[in-house]
Design an enzyme around this catalytic site. Sequence first.
Site, PDB file in Angstrom:
ATOM      1  CB  THR A 249      62.717  72.032  15.859  1.00  0.00           C
ATOM      2  OG1 THR A 249      62.276  70.682  16.396  1.00  0.00           O
ATOM      3  CG2 THR A 249      63.616  72.230  14.361  1.00  0.00           C
ATOM      4  CG  ASP A 250      59.597  74.995  21.036  1.00  0.00           C
ATOM      5  OD1 ASP A 250      60.083  73.839  21.980  1.00  0.00           O
ATOM      6  OD2 ASP A 250      60.154  76.120  22.093  1.00  0.00           O
ATOM      7  CD1 TRP A 251      59.009  68.019  22.296  1.00  0.00           C
ATOM      8  CD2 TRP A 251      60.889  69.385  22.222  1.00  0.00           C
ATOM      9  NE1 TRP A 251      59.509  67.418  22.984  1.00  0.00           N
ATOM     10  CE2 TRP A 251      61.053  68.263  22.672  1.00  0.00           C
ATOM     11  CE3 TRP A 251      61.906  69.938  21.880  1.00  0.00           C
ATOM     12  CZ2 TRP A 251      62.131  67.891  23.698  1.00  0.00           C
ATOM     13  CZ3 TRP A 251      62.529  69.866  22.634  1.00  0.00           C
ATOM     14  CH2 TRP A 251      63.230  68.227  23.341  1.00  0.00           C
ATOM     15  CD1 TRP A 252      55.901  67.125  16.339  1.00  0.00           C
ATOM     16  CD2 TRP A 252      55.473  68.177  18.580  1.00  0.00           C
ATOM     17  NE1 TRP A 252      55.576  66.026  17.373  1.00  0.00           N
ATOM     18  CE2 TRP A 252      55.374  67.171  18.640  1.00  0.00           C
ATOM     19  CE3 TRP A 252      55.169  68.804  19.312  1.00  0.00           C
ATOM     20  CZ2 TRP A 252      55.025  66.479  19.502  1.00  0.00           C
ATOM     21  CZ3 TRP A 252      54.977  68.066  21.019  1.00  0.00           C
ATOM     22  CH2 TRP A 252      54.709  67.028  20.960  1.00  0.00           C
TER      23      TRP A 252
END
Length: 324
Positions: A249-252
């Site tokens: 994923t992108d961050w979170w």
Amino acid sequence: IEQTGDKGIKLQDVKDGKATLDEFVAQLDNVELEAITRGDYKMNSPLGAKGNAGAYGGVLESLREKGVKPIITTDGPSGIRILSCCSLLPIGTLLACTFDTKLVEKLYSIIAKEMKEKGSDVLLAPGMNIHRNPLCGRNFEYFSEDPYVSGKMGAACVRGVQSLGGSACPKHFACNNQELARTTNDSQVSERALREIYLKAFEICVKEAHPKNIMTSYNKINGVWSHYNYDTCVTVLRNEWCYEGNVMTDWWMHPSKSIEFPKIRDQAYRVRSGVNLLMPGGDRVTNGKPDGTLFATLDKPFGITVGEVQQSAKWVLKSVMEIE
């Protein structure tokens, strides 16, 4: 397989051909399996160089005892971003203006050397989204409004970064092309435009350069968050393009429940959708504990299965083994 006491199979045994990855994963308990599907919860992980973007892989002591090393990620497309002094690269748009893939590959091979020196295993780059909206705040990281140019330049970056054993991580897959509501918008796009424009650059990069990691985007694609989007992450990326790396994923990420399987949500939904790794792990404000959604429906009708989590773990571990 030769084993001593209760030490079990080490990941190095898999690399050496003494055991299979299936056998290694089969010995992991659910706590370890959960840990492999997410990072070390926070940026600037104590497991790596100061200022890193996060760590994954050997985030538990028990995993490190089994030979799973922590993999350290760092931003980004214009050079390594950590606390120590690092080189500043020309922006992606400028590199694309050269139309010189050999030059770009050579430049990023120098960054590969710097990654080894600074303690970066995965460079969260290249940024490959299309210049659709001139107000997009990250256009400087991206290459072009042309998917062919973007794909060729992205592939050159990946080859350069991975030339010394590290990993690139093309991003943001896919359709993250505007600044307004960048983390929450729904990119509604026809299949023809999706395939010919917004996915084409990633397709070129995946098929020509074989990145070890790829990062999803924040936005929805035709109503489904990209980090739960089975159509892009499995149907297209794995089944059609034959991608064999790790999907993070992108961050979170955004909490959500599955449309098809309403009882599963968040981490279980993500794993079932073919997104193997939550980075950096947990919520933006986290207590450093699993959120409980991965195995919440285990052994329930239409719930998550251990096999699905094991398959996801295998993709993560494959990237761990390939990063030198």
